[in-house]
Design a protein around this motif. Structure first.
Motif, PDB file in Angstrom:
ATOM      1  N   ILE A 170       9.169  -6.548  34.180  1.00 59.95           N
ATOM      2  CA  ILE A 170      10.112  -7.100  33.199  1.00 59.95           C
ATOM      3  C   ILE A 170       9.625  -8.458  32.694  1.00 59.95           C
ATOM      4  CG2 ILE A 170      12.443  -8.047  32.902  1.00 59.95           C
ATOM      5  CD1 ILE A 170      13.534  -5.758  34.498  1.00 59.95           C
ATOM      6  N   SER A 199      16.081  -2.769  28.796  1.00 55.08           N
ATOM      7  CA  SER A 199      15.170  -1.806  28.192  1.00 55.08           C
ATOM      8  C   SER A 199      15.754  -1.204  26.922  1.00 55.08           C
ATOM      9  CB  SER A 199      14.860  -0.696  29.213  1.00 55.08           C
ATOM     10  OG  SER A 199      14.143   0.358  28.625  1.00 55.08           O
ATOM     11  N   SER A 226      15.626 -11.592  29.788  1.00 53.30           N
ATOM     12  CA  SER A 226      14.806 -10.667  30.571  1.00 53.30           C
ATOM     13  C   SER A 226      14.300 -11.336  31.843  1.00 53.30           C
ATOM     14  CB  SER A 226      13.618 -10.178  29.738  1.00 53.30           C
ATOM     15  OG  SER A 226      14.050  -9.542  28.559  1.00 53.30           O
ATOM     16  N   GLY A 245      18.785  -3.827  34.385  1.00 55.43           N
ATOM     17  CA  GLY A 245      17.398  -3.709  33.929  1.00 55.43           C
ATOM     18  C   GLY A 245      17.251  -2.654  32.855  1.00 55.43           C
ATOM     19  N   THR A 264       9.592  -3.384  39.351  1.00 50.04           N
ATOM     20  CA  THR A 264      10.457  -3.613  38.186  1.00 50.04           C
ATOM     21  C   THR A 264      10.516  -5.079  37.814  1.00 50.04           C
ATOM     22  OG1 THR A 264      11.805  -1.738  38.898  1.00 50.04           O
ATOM     23  CG2 THR A 264      12.738  -3.182  37.226  1.00 50.04           C
ATOM     24  N   LEU A 267       8.633  -2.670  30.293  1.00 48.59           N
ATOM     25  CA  LEU A 267       9.902  -2.015  30.614  1.00 48.59           C
ATOM     26  C   LEU A 267       9.703  -0.580  31.099  1.00 48.59           C
ATOM     27  CD1 LEU A 267      11.912  -3.403  27.577  1.00 48.59           C
ATOM     28  CD2 LEU A 267      12.054  -4.137  29.954  1.00 48.59           C
ATOM     29  N   CYS A 297      11.797   0.599  34.263  1.00 48.25           N
ATOM     30  CA  CYS A 297      13.247   0.388  34.369  1.00 48.25           C
ATOM     31  C   CYS A 297      14.027   1.668  34.669  1.00 48.25           C
ATOM     32  CB  CYS A 297      13.776  -0.259  33.096  1.00 48.25           C
ATOM     33  SG  CYS A 297      13.278  -1.981  32.921  1.00 48.25           S
ATOM     34  N   VAL A 304      17.012 -11.414  34.449  1.00 50.56           N
ATOM     35  CA  VAL A 304      17.221 -10.099  35.065  1.00 50.56           C
ATOM     36  C   VAL A 304      16.121  -9.817  36.090  1.00 50.56           C
ATOM     37  CG1 VAL A 304      17.264  -7.612  34.631  1.00 50.56           C
ATOM     38  CG2 VAL A 304      18.492  -9.163  33.110  1.00 50.56           C
ATOM     39  N   ALA A 305      14.876 -10.163  35.749  1.00 49.09           N
ATOM     40  CA  ALA A 305      13.765  -9.955  36.687  1.00 49.09           C
ATOM     41  C   ALA A 305      13.989 -10.729  37.980  1.00 49.09           C
ATOM     42  CB  ALA A 305      12.446 -10.377  36.035  1.00 49.09           C
ATOM     43  N   ILE A 329      16.706  -9.019  40.113  1.00 48.31           N
ATOM     44  CA  ILE A 329      16.234  -7.841  40.841  1.00 48.31           C
ATOM     45  C   ILE A 329      15.360  -8.254  42.028  1.00 48.31           C
ATOM     46  CG2 ILE A 329      14.718  -5.815  40.662  1.00 48.31           C
ATOM     47  CD1 ILE A 329      15.763  -5.457  37.788  1.00 48.31           C
TER      48      ILE A 329
END
Length: 407
Positions: free
Chosen positions: A78, A18, A170, A14, A74, A108, A111, A173-174, A177
């Motif tokens: 994101i 950023s 992105s 994350g 987070t 972001l 992060c 990645v979100a 997480i």
């Protein structure tokens, strides 16, 4: 993969996202300037809006992190950044670019603070300087990518397509997480908003916080303002490098930053066992960073890549302040401690980026190039501000002792 390792990898990823967004305008700048006729001040404002959005969201993000935990906050934010990247890529005016950049910064904002909070919950605090450094190193890969790799991408596609690609990455990645970070150690405090806000005020009125934060945030503000935007024009206008050479130096700096983030985090705790505190080690590292800036400005007879590698190597020493502050506040305030320091750092990045652009615009540009004296005056002002905060960090000794007792 062990749960703790998964937490580290996903939050570090994350932060990598950023970092990529932070510096992507290094490569985009010539295209944005050409399409929209931006001045140095315009470009500084546009790029720094990321940092303004990032900074402006820090206090509410700190409250949200302590209330809902790192994972949920987070992941959701994101996705806001991904939306901002789409807006930026579709923009046909300066206002559209500004809106997209602002959304990216807000999205972001969690992060870094979320990563440090999650690590503090999953690992012993004595390991935090190294783990925080490793997180910064993985983020530093984004700095490497903003050099030669970004120039290569721009040679085969346009900046708008890269924005859309970043939005998709992105979002992945979100999701990683949200679904990959265990819930078992997330600390959620159910206090009302007023109590949460009072916790933030407790951090911001603490003498310990300001004594540690002022110098580190100033050095970090200068480091990232240059690394994410103004070092490329400096290398072009003052050092006379061609675009390909500029890209190579940017990548060298990114690699050096990765090495420094890991190496100094490990070295800090090693030296602490021999009686040298992390605070003192970080302070001397920041003094060395100031010295290297002076050597770059003086154009000493040292290979240019070596000077900028040294700049990247020690530029992140101020980040050790996160680990220093963890030892002075209770765990339920760590999210707000981290985001308060991040707020200060990113406000200063915003002001430094905007300030450099404003100073450069005082001189007439020739084919979008500014005279060397303009760059040197701008950087000289930044160096002077660092000297002032360094004096506060180290002196007077009597106050340093009383602050240690307070903490």
């Amino acid at each position: 993969m062990p749960a703790a390792l998964r937490v580290f990898v996903l939050f570090a990823l994350g932060y990598f996202v950023s970092y990529v967004y932070r510096g992507v305008n290094l490569g985009f700048a010539p295209y944005l300037t050409h399409e929209l006729g931006l001045s140095a001040a315009d470009l500084g404002l546009l790029t720094s809006l990321y940092f303004l959005g990032f900074a402006g969201a820090q206090l509410p993000v700190g409250i949200l992190l302590d209330r809902f935990g790192s994972r949920r906050v987070t992941a959701v934010l994101i996705l806001v950044a991904a939306t901002g990247s789409v807006v930026f890529g579709m923009a046909t005016s300066k206002s559209g670019l500004m809106l997209g950049r602002l959304l990216i910064g807000i999205g972001l904002a969690a992060c870094l603070g979320a990563a440090f909070k999650a690590l503090a919950q999953w690992f012993d605090f004595k390991r935090l300087p190294l783990l925080n450094g490793l997180t910064m190193a993985i983020g530093g890969l984004g700095g490497v990518a903003m050099g030669s790799p970004l120039l290569w991408l721009l040679s085969i596609t346009d900046w708008r397509s890269i924005c859309f690609g970043l939005a998709g990455f992105s979002a992945l990645v979100a999701l990683g997480i949200w679904f990959g970070v265990p819930k078992s150690r997330e600390v959620a405090h159910e206090a009302d908003f007023k109590s949460q806000l009072l916790g933030s005020w407790h951090v911001l009125k603490s003498p310990v916080f300001w004594k540690v934060a002022a110098f580190s945030s100033m050095t970090q503000g200068v480091f990232y303002a240059m690394q994410s935007l103004w070092m490329a024009p400096y290398l072009r206008d003052v050092s006379g490098l061609a675009p390909a050479q500029v890209g190579s130096v940017i990548s060298v700096l990114g690699v050096a930053m990765m090495v420094g983030s890991v190496g100094f985090g490990f070295l800090a705790r090693s030296l602490e066992r021999h009686g040298i505190s992390v605070r003192l080690f970080s302070g001397f590292g920041m003094l060395l960073f100031m010295l290297i800036q002076g050597l770059i400005m003086a154009q000493v007879a040292v290979p240019l890549w070596l000077l900028w590698a040294a700049y990247g190597l020690v530029g992140g020493c101020g980040i050790l302040s996160y680990a220093v502050l963890v030892e002075h506040f209770p765990i339920q305030l760590i999210g707000r401690v981290n985001t308060s320091l991040t707020l200060l750092i990113f406000v200063l990045i915003f002001l430094c980026q905007l300030g450099v652009g404003s100073v450069l615009s005082l001189w007439p540009a020739t084919d979008r190039h500014y005279p060397a004296v303009a760059h040197l005056v701008a950087w000289g002002i930044l160096l002077g501000l660092q000297v002032m905060t360094a004096v506060w960090y180290f002196f007077p000794k009597r106050k340093v002792i009383s602050l240690a007792v307070y903490g």
